[in-house]
Write a protein that holds these residues in place. Structure first.
Motif, PDB file in Angstrom:
ATOM      1  N   LYS A  12      43.379  41.382  39.166  1.00 28.32           N
ATOM      2  CA  LYS A  12      42.947  40.108  39.743  1.00 28.32           C
ATOM      3  C   LYS A  12      41.565  39.809  39.160  1.00 28.32           C
ATOM      4  CE  LYS A  12      42.028  38.056  44.226  1.00 28.32           C
ATOM      5  NZ  LYS A  12      41.821  38.380  45.633  1.00 28.32           N
ATOM      6  N   TYR A  13      41.395  38.596  38.665  1.00 30.13           N
ATOM      7  CA  TYR A  13      40.118  38.198  38.045  1.00 30.13           C
ATOM      8  C   TYR A  13      39.429  37.178  38.944  1.00 30.13           C
ATOM      9  CZ  TYR A  13      37.089  35.513  34.887  1.00 30.13           C
ATOM     10  OH  TYR A  13      36.026  34.849  34.312  1.00 30.13           O
ATOM     11  N   MET A  25      32.780  42.008  46.935  1.00 31.93           N
ATOM     12  CA  MET A  25      33.928  42.504  46.162  1.00 31.93           C
ATOM     13  C   MET A  25      33.718  43.951  45.711  1.00 31.93           C
ATOM     14  SD  MET A  25      35.502  39.516  43.777  1.00 31.93           S
ATOM     15  CE  MET A  25      36.801  40.589  43.168  1.00 31.93           C
ATOM     16  N   ALA A  30      35.972  46.531  43.653  1.00 30.26           N
ATOM     17  CA  ALA A  30      36.136  45.794  42.386  1.00 30.26           C
ATOM     18  C   ALA A  30      35.215  46.373  41.306  1.00 30.26           C
ATOM     19  CB  ALA A  30      35.810  44.321  42.610  1.00 30.26           C
ATOM     20  N   LYS A  31      35.556  46.069  40.057  1.00 28.24           N
ATOM     21  CA  LYS A  31      34.740  46.501  38.904  1.00 28.24           C
ATOM     22  C   LYS A  31      34.018  45.279  38.350  1.00 28.24           C
ATOM     23  CE  LYS A  31      34.324  49.922  35.741  1.00 28.24           C
ATOM     24  NZ  LYS A  31      33.338  50.857  36.223  1.00 28.24           N
ATOM     25  N   ASP A  51      42.011  47.119  39.496  1.00 29.18           N
ATOM     26  CA  ASP A  51      42.828  46.179  40.275  1.00 29.18           C
ATOM     27  C   ASP A  51      42.114  44.842  40.402  1.00 29.18           C
ATOM     28  OD1 ASP A  51      44.881  47.978  40.712  1.00 29.18           O
ATOM     29  OD2 ASP A  51      43.815  48.918  42.389  1.00 29.18           O
ATOM     30  N   ASN A  52      40.794  44.911  40.559  1.00 30.00           N
ATOM     31  CA  ASN A  52      40.009  43.688  40.758  1.00 30.00           C
ATOM     32  C   ASN A  52      38.808  43.676  39.837  1.00 30.00           C
ATOM     33  OD1 ASN A  52      41.382  42.545  43.183  1.00 30.00           O
ATOM     34  ND2 ASN A  52      40.844  44.566  43.972  1.00 30.00           N
ATOM     35  N   LEU A  53      38.677  42.567  39.106  1.00 27.17           N
ATOM     36  CA  LEU A  53      37.560  42.430  38.172  1.00 27.17           C
ATOM     37  C   LEU A  53      36.672  41.296  38.676  1.00 27.17           C
ATOM     38  CD1 LEU A  53      37.023  43.929  35.555  1.00 27.17           C
ATOM     39  CD2 LEU A  53      38.188  42.112  34.319  1.00 27.17           C
ATOM     40  N   VAL A  54      35.390  41.589  38.900  1.00 28.09           N
ATOM     41  CA  VAL A  54      34.503  40.524  39.348  1.00 28.09           C
ATOM     42  C   VAL A  54      33.576  40.110  38.204  1.00 28.09           C
ATOM     43  CG1 VAL A  54      33.038  42.238  40.555  1.00 28.09           C
ATOM     44  CG2 VAL A  54      32.741  39.838  41.048  1.00 28.09           C
ATOM     45  N   TYR A 287      45.336  35.591  39.291  1.00 32.33           N
ATOM     46  CA  TYR A 287      46.093  36.823  39.472  1.00 32.33           C
ATOM     47  C   TYR A 287      47.491  36.592  38.909  1.00 32.33           C
ATOM     48  CZ  TYR A 287      47.678  41.165  41.479  1.00 32.33           C
ATOM     49  OH  TYR A 287      48.164  42.441  41.625  1.00 32.33           O
TER      50      TYR A 287
END
Ligand SMILES: Cc1cc2nc3c(=O)[nH]c(=O)nc-3n(C[C@H](O)[C@H](O)[C@H](O)COP(=O)(O)OP(=O)(O)OC[C@H]3O[C@@H](n4cnc5c(N)ncnc54)[C@H](O)[C@@H]3O)c2cc1C
Ligand code: FES
Ligand code: FES
Length: 436
Positions: A12-13, A25, A30-31, A51-54, A287
């Motif tokens: 997910k971006y 986040m 998140a990364k 899973d999650n990119l911030v 996403y």
């Protein structure tokens, strides 16, 4: 599940607009995505999955603030901006990678990535720099030498973000820096940073051991003998670029040369025109599949992509076949395009990152003719596969680096030509620069 080398696992971006949203986040695992110049190679090789990119590029964490006591460099300041705005780090930042990586890569991202051959660590360690970090729990300050734990590991907690780097200012500090690297946009094999202040010296070596090495002492206590003695005791890295013996010999030679220069009392620096690079755009969430519009050569292209779709694939799928896939890991520059007027590697950029930005290939640049003519007149191509990438980075370099010294060109244009037509390519670039 199929494994496709060169394409990250989906994530997910989210491009956030505030530090608070980013910290929220991070708290949830998140990364951070800053320049993406270290993160994307890892995601594409699937050494790392997220899973999650911030994406923090919209945050006001860009630029440099200075007073009599210190220089504060905000974490999203790109390497090219650091080189052009922070005199004492100009050589350090300008010798990173190549022009395209320096357009996107940030000082905060580099410190958080903690490569043993990172350009910044040895320099910041001898300059007594600190980093400011924030999380939902508050703010703290870490000395650079305490930040680096081991290769690719720092003392940052998972919910923390580096917000700035602070370098104390002193008229009396003399700083010198040496870097040795193999061809192309390779990381350095050996780095040496030296600072002299009030009869005390600090020396740091990067690239030779798992952790940047810091040695300090007094100038009257035989510093050269002391440093060389310490160097000989370390277990140096051995890899395809250089074995441990060669690394140590190089480190010794570079140290002597950097130390002698520092004793002369003049700091190493490169004078560049100040640069401002703009990566802000509207906030966005993506996403799996999402329909986006990207402006390419002035025309809005609408297409359905996944958040992990690379700009390179978006462009080629939509007919911009002049943009080439080469190494697919950020080294060769064949995939270079212009985004907001700056050359970037489209294999290290997500399509969703460029929504609201201006993407250009050679077909969308009206003033490229003199550069194209110079390539033709100097026979600067054989098969032509690398030519588009070379034209893109050269166009940006000629527009934004006002001085055209050989040394600056050497550290800027590092694209790979598989036909090895470098001699004529360099001639074409130099001839084109004369008409600027
Ligand atoms: C071909 C090539 C050659 C290179 N050569 C060199 C070289 O010669 N010398 C050198 O020093 N580097 C080199 N690099 C690395 C480059 O400098 C990267 O820009 C840098 O290491 C990472 O910065 P980034 O902004 O791109 O971070 P990203 O790739 O976005 O992130 C890297 C890591 O840092 C984290 N992160 C990013 N920003 C923050 C922040 N503010 N706070 C906390 N965590 C954060 C991310 O989550 C990720 O884990 C090279 C890269 C490439 C592709
Ligand atoms: S740098 Fe992108 S394909 Fe080689
Ligand atoms: S001209 Fe063939 S790759 Fe450069």
């Amino acid at each position: 599940m199929s494994f496709v080398l060169g394409i990250p696992r989906n994530f997910k971006y989210v491009k956030v607009n505030s530090l608070d949203e980013a910290l929220e986040m991070l708290k949830e695992g998140a990364k951070i995505l800053a320049g993406g110049q270290s993160l994307f190679p890892l995601l594409k090789l699937r050494i790392l999955s997220v899973d999650n990119l911030v994406d923090i590029n919209n945050l006001d964490l860009r630029g440099v603030k200075e007073n009599e006591k210190e220089i504060e460099i905000f974490s999203l300041t790109t390497h090219n901006e650091v080189a052009s705005k922070v005199k004492i780090l100009s050589k350090v930042a300008f010798t990173i990678a190549d022009y395209q990586v320096r357009n996107k890569g940030t000082i905060g991202g580099s410190l958080a990535h903690a490569d043993p051959a990172s350009n910044y660590y040895p320099a910041l360690m001898v300059l007594d720099a600190k980093v400011k970090v924030k999380s939902k729990r508050g703010e703290r300050v870490i000395e650079t030498k305490e930040l680096f734990r081991s290769p690719y590991t720092t003392s940052l907690k998972e919910d923390e973000i580096i917000t700035s780097v602070i370098i104390p200012k002193s008229e009396k500090t003399v700083f010198s820096y040496e870097v040795y690297k193999r061809g192309g946009s390779a990381y350095p094999t050996v780095i040496v940073a030296v600072s002299l202040k009030n009869n005390k010296y600090k020396v740091s070596f990067g690239g030779i051991s798992e952790k940047p090495l810091l040695i300090e002492g007094k100038v009257e206590d035989k510093p050269k003998e002391h440093v060389i003695e310490q160097l000989r005791e370390i277990k140096a890295i051995s890899d395809i670029h250089a074995d441990s013996n060669t690394r140590l010999k190089l480190a010794e030679r570079l140290f002597i040369s950097a130390f002698n220069r520092a004793l002369e009392g003049k700091s190493d620096e490169i004078n560049l025109q100040p640069m401002d690079i703009q990566w802000k755009s509207q906030p966005l969430k993506a996403y799996n599949k999402v329909t986006i519009k990207i402006k390419v050569n002035g025309i809005e292209i609408e297409d359905e992509v996944e958040s992990r779709t690379l700009l390179l694939d978006f462009l080629r799928k939509n007919g911009y076949k002049e943009v080439k896939r080469g190494c697919d890991e950020g080294k060769c520059g064949a995939c270079t395009v212009l985004v907001n007027g700056r050359s970037v590697k489209s294999c290290l950029t997500l399509a969703v990152q460029t929504v609201g930005q201006d993407v250009r290939t050679v077909k969308g640049l009206e003033d490229i003719k003199p550069l194209q003519d110079s390539f033709v007149q100097n026979y600067a191509m054989q098969c032509g596969y690398c030519t588009h990438g070379f034209l893109m980075v050269t166009y940006d370099y000629l527009k934004n680096v006002k001085k055209k010294e050989d040394e600056l060109l050497k550290y800027s244009i590092k694209n790979i030509c598989r036909c090895t037509g470098y001699f004529n390519i360099i001639k074409a670039i130099k001839n084109a620069s004369l008409s600027q």
